[in-house]
Scaffold this motif. Structure first.
Motif, PDB file in Angstrom:
ATOM      1  N   CYS A 217      32.859  49.287  39.068  1.00 21.24           N
ATOM      2  CA  CYS A 217      34.079  49.408  38.278  1.00 21.24           C
ATOM      3  C   CYS A 217      33.906  50.472  37.211  1.00 21.24           C
ATOM      4  N   ILE A 218      34.849  51.401  37.140  1.00 22.76           N
ATOM      5  CA  ILE A 218      34.924  52.359  36.040  1.00 22.76           C
ATOM      6  C   ILE A 218      36.032  51.881  35.117  1.00 22.76           C
ATOM      7  N   CYS A 219      35.690  51.590  33.868  1.00 19.07           N
ATOM      8  CA  CYS A 219      36.698  51.028  32.965  1.00 19.07           C
ATOM      9  C   CYS A 219      36.412  51.440  31.523  1.00 19.07           C
ATOM     10  N   ASN A 220      37.336  51.101  30.638  1.00 16.17           N
ATOM     11  CA  ASN A 220      37.273  51.525  29.247  1.00 16.17           C
ATOM     12  C   ASN A 220      36.285  50.669  28.459  1.00 16.17           C
ATOM     13  N   GLY A 221      35.258  51.319  27.925  1.00 24.84           N
ATOM     14  CA  GLY A 221      34.250  50.604  27.161  1.00 24.84           C
ATOM     15  C   GLY A 221      34.648  50.333  25.724  1.00 24.84           C
ATOM     16  N   LYS A 222      35.785  50.866  25.293  1.00 26.37           N
ATOM     17  CA  LYS A 222      36.248  50.549  23.941  1.00 26.37           C
ATOM     18  C   LYS A 222      36.678  49.094  23.849  1.00 26.37           C
ATOM     19  N   ASN A 223      36.984  48.509  25.001  1.00 26.48           N
ATOM     20  CA  ASN A 223      37.236  47.061  25.087  1.00 26.48           C
ATOM     21  C   ASN A 223      36.095  46.450  25.893  1.00 26.48           C
ATOM     22  N   LEU A 224      35.071  45.967  25.197  1.00 27.92           N
ATOM     23  CA  LEU A 224      33.890  45.462  25.893  1.00 27.92           C
ATOM     24  C   LEU A 224      34.153  44.168  26.652  1.00 27.92           C
ATOM     25  N   GLY A 225      35.295  43.540  26.394  1.00 25.74           N
ATOM     26  CA  GLY A 225      35.683  42.374  27.187  1.00 25.74           C
ATOM     27  C   GLY A 225      35.900  42.718  28.645  1.00 25.74           C
ATOM     28  N   GLU A 228      33.121  41.367  31.172  1.00 25.11           N
ATOM     29  CA  GLU A 228      33.258  40.000  31.688  1.00 25.11           C
ATOM     30  C   GLU A 228      34.436  39.880  32.649  1.00 25.11           C
ATOM     31  N   LYS A 229      35.509  40.602  32.371  1.00 25.95           N
ATOM     32  CA  LYS A 229      36.665  40.568  33.285  1.00 25.95           C
ATOM     33  C   LYS A 229      36.236  40.982  34.691  1.00 25.95           C
ATOM     34  N   PHE A 230      35.483  42.074  34.771  1.00 24.28           N
ATOM     35  CA  PHE A 230      35.033  42.561  36.073  1.00 24.28           C
ATOM     36  C   PHE A 230      34.093  41.570  36.742  1.00 24.28           C
ATOM     37  N   ILE A 231      33.130  41.079  35.985  1.00 23.54           N
ATOM     38  CA  ILE A 231      32.125  40.177  36.552  1.00 23.54           C
ATOM     39  C   ILE A 231      32.756  38.903  37.089  1.00 23.54           C
ATOM     40  N   TYR A 232      33.808  38.442  36.416  1.00 18.92           N
ATOM     41  CA  TYR A 232      34.425  37.170  36.823  1.00 18.92           C
ATOM     42  C   TYR A 232      35.699  37.349  37.645  1.00 18.92           C
ATOM     43  N   GLY A 233      35.849  38.553  38.252  1.00 21.11           N
ATOM     44  CA  GLY A 233      36.851  38.693  39.306  1.00 21.11           C
ATOM     45  C   GLY A 233      38.109  39.457  38.983  1.00 21.11           C
ATOM     46  N   GLU A 234      38.304  39.898  37.741  1.00 19.08           N
ATOM     47  CA  GLU A 234      39.481  40.697  37.412  1.00 19.08           C
ATOM     48  C   GLU A 234      39.195  42.177  37.644  1.00 19.08           C
ATOM     49  N   ASN A 235      40.266  42.977  37.556  1.00 20.02           N
ATOM     50  CA  ASN A 235      40.133  44.424  37.721  1.00 20.02           C
ATOM     51  C   ASN A 235      40.606  45.109  36.438  1.00 20.02           C
ATOM     52  N   GLY A 237      39.972  48.170  35.438  1.00 19.83           N
ATOM     53  CA  GLY A 237      39.989  49.630  35.517  1.00 19.83           C
ATOM     54  C   GLY A 237      40.202  50.081  36.942  1.00 19.83           C
ATOM     55  N   THR A 238      39.259  50.866  37.455  1.00 18.60           N
ATOM     56  CA  THR A 238      39.270  51.293  38.859  1.00 18.60           C
ATOM     57  C   THR A 238      38.048  50.703  39.548  1.00 18.60           C
ATOM     58  N   ILE A 239      38.301  50.009  40.644  1.00 17.61           N
ATOM     59  CA  ILE A 239      37.213  49.359  41.382  1.00 17.61           C
ATOM     60  C   ILE A 239      36.922  50.105  42.678  1.00 17.61           C
ATOM     61  N   PHE A 240      35.636  50.234  42.976  1.00 21.96           N
ATOM     62  CA  PHE A 240      35.153  50.759  44.251  1.00 21.96           C
ATOM     63  C   PHE A 240      34.681  49.554  45.053  1.00 21.96           C
ATOM     64  N   LEU A 241      35.458  49.189  46.063  1.00 19.49           N
ATOM     65  CA  LEU A 241      35.121  48.008  46.846  1.00 19.49           C
ATOM     66  C   LEU A 241      33.888  48.285  47.699  1.00 19.49           C
ATOM     67  N   PRO A 242      32.965  47.341  47.772  1.00 17.14           N
ATOM     68  CA  PRO A 242      31.694  47.600  48.459  1.00 17.14           C
ATOM     69  C   PRO A 242      31.801  47.508  49.967  1.00 17.14           C
TER      70      PRO A 242
END
Length: 349
Positions: A217-225, A228-235, A237-242
């Motif tokens: 996931c490439i996402c905005n680090g100014k919001n460090l939350g 956790e969003k990515f790790i627990y299943g939300e998107n 930013g932009t996700i690269f599906l494996p």
């Protein structure tokens, strides 16, 4: 996700020409919480150059020798800040400085993996950076985006979060692309002031990691939350599906090993490889490069790379067996392998 790599860019870490301590304390809080929830986390962190400039009270410099010295000085200061931040949460850290060679040579790579196993057993958080003090062009990653992808692949991570100063990858109309598609036309974004990679290197890192089975996931680090969003299943930013997760050895062959030669094959050999069979000497038309037994080589058909593998023979030995059948090779003596490259050591690209 159990094993997560978090990459932090310089433009998030540096505020008004010095390391943003508040950012690192907030990051430490999130990583510590993940660790308390039985996650294994590795941080890939830039910032040594900026920390060195601040410590010596200097403006940016151009001399390569001085830049390397600054990174050596700044790395100490950067790790002090991380150590103090994680102390708030009763967590301890370790520093690992790497070059491409640490991944390309399998013995070094295995030593790195053993170190990580030990750090995990001690519940220590590894903080990774490129070894800028000794890196030269041939062994540089170029930026920490690629380093984070190499590390995620080598470690067998489940997720890679590349934190940046924008919300993800934008299409040509300025909209966020939620799931990366290589055919999508992208908005051009200039590189930021302290960073070395830019959005293109982040895309390349995302493609490499996801092709090896690491969700990225490439996402905005100014919001460090967003971590956790990515790790627990939300998107966030932009996700690269494996793709299907590669076995560790094949991932190393495909993406981490440094190719020492080229092998050009005929149509029959190409068809065999695509059916996931071994490469035999009879299917090889010519070789290039001074590779040794056990080295990685690229495999070409009609000048297009189709696979990569670990050779059972050196370039000198190959001269005596190219185009020969297995029974002919056995008569020559001292040629122990029926396969030039065994299917288990071969990856289709």
């Amino acid at each position: 996700m159990e094993k997560i790599v978090i990459k932090i860019g310089s433009n998030l870490l540096v505020k008004e020409k010095e390391i943003n301590k508040k950012f690192i304390i907030k990051l430490s809080s999130i990583v510590s919480k993940l660790m308390d929830n039985n996650k294994k986390v590795v941080i890939v962190s830039s910032g040594a150059n900026a920390a060195g400039l601040k410590y010596l009270n200097l403006n940016p410099i151009k001399s390569l020798a001085q830049k390397q010295a600054l990174c050596a000085i700044g790395q100490v200061q950067l790790m002090k800040i991380y150590e103090q931040a994680f102390d708030f949460y009763n967590k301890k850290i370790a520093q690992i400085l790497l070059t491409k060679d640490d991944f390309s040579y399998r013995d070094r790579f295995l030593n790195l993996k053993n170190t990580l196993i030990g750090l995990n057993q001690f519940n220590i958080i590894p903080i990774i950076n490129e070894n800028d003090t000794i890196s030269v062009e041939e062994i540089k990653f170029g930026d920490n985006d690629m380093l984070s992808a190499y590390f995620a692949i080598g470690w067998g991570a489940d997720g890679l979060v590349i934190l940046t100063s924008v919300d993800g990858i934008y299409d040509k109309n300025g909209n966020i692309i939620k799931n990366y598609n290589e055919k999508e036309e992208l908005l051009k974004i200039k590189k930021t002031s302290f960073g070395t990679g830019g959005i293109n290197s982040k895309i390349e890192a995302g493609k490499m990691a996801s092709n090896s089975g690491v969700k990225t996931c490439i996402c905005n680090g100014k919001n460090l939350g967003n971590i956790e969003k990515f790790i627990y299943g939300e998107n966030p930013g932009t996700i690269f599906l494996p793709n299907k997760k590669m076995k560790n050895k094949k991932a190393w062959i495909a993406y981490l090993s440094h190719s020492k030669g080229k092998i050009y094959i005929n149509k029959g050999a190409k068809e065999a490889i695509l059916k996931r069979k071994s490469l035999l000497s009879i299917g090889i038309e010519k070789v290039e490069g001074k590779f040794l037994k056990g080295d990685a080589v690229n495999i070409y058909y009609e000048n297009k790379i189709i696979a990569k593998g670990i050779s059972n023979y050196s370039y000198l030995e190959s001269k005596n067996i190219l185009g020969k059948k297995s029974e002919e090779i056995q008569k020559l003596g001292n040629y122990d392998y029926e396969e030039f490259i065994h299917a288990d050591n071969l990856v289709i690209l």
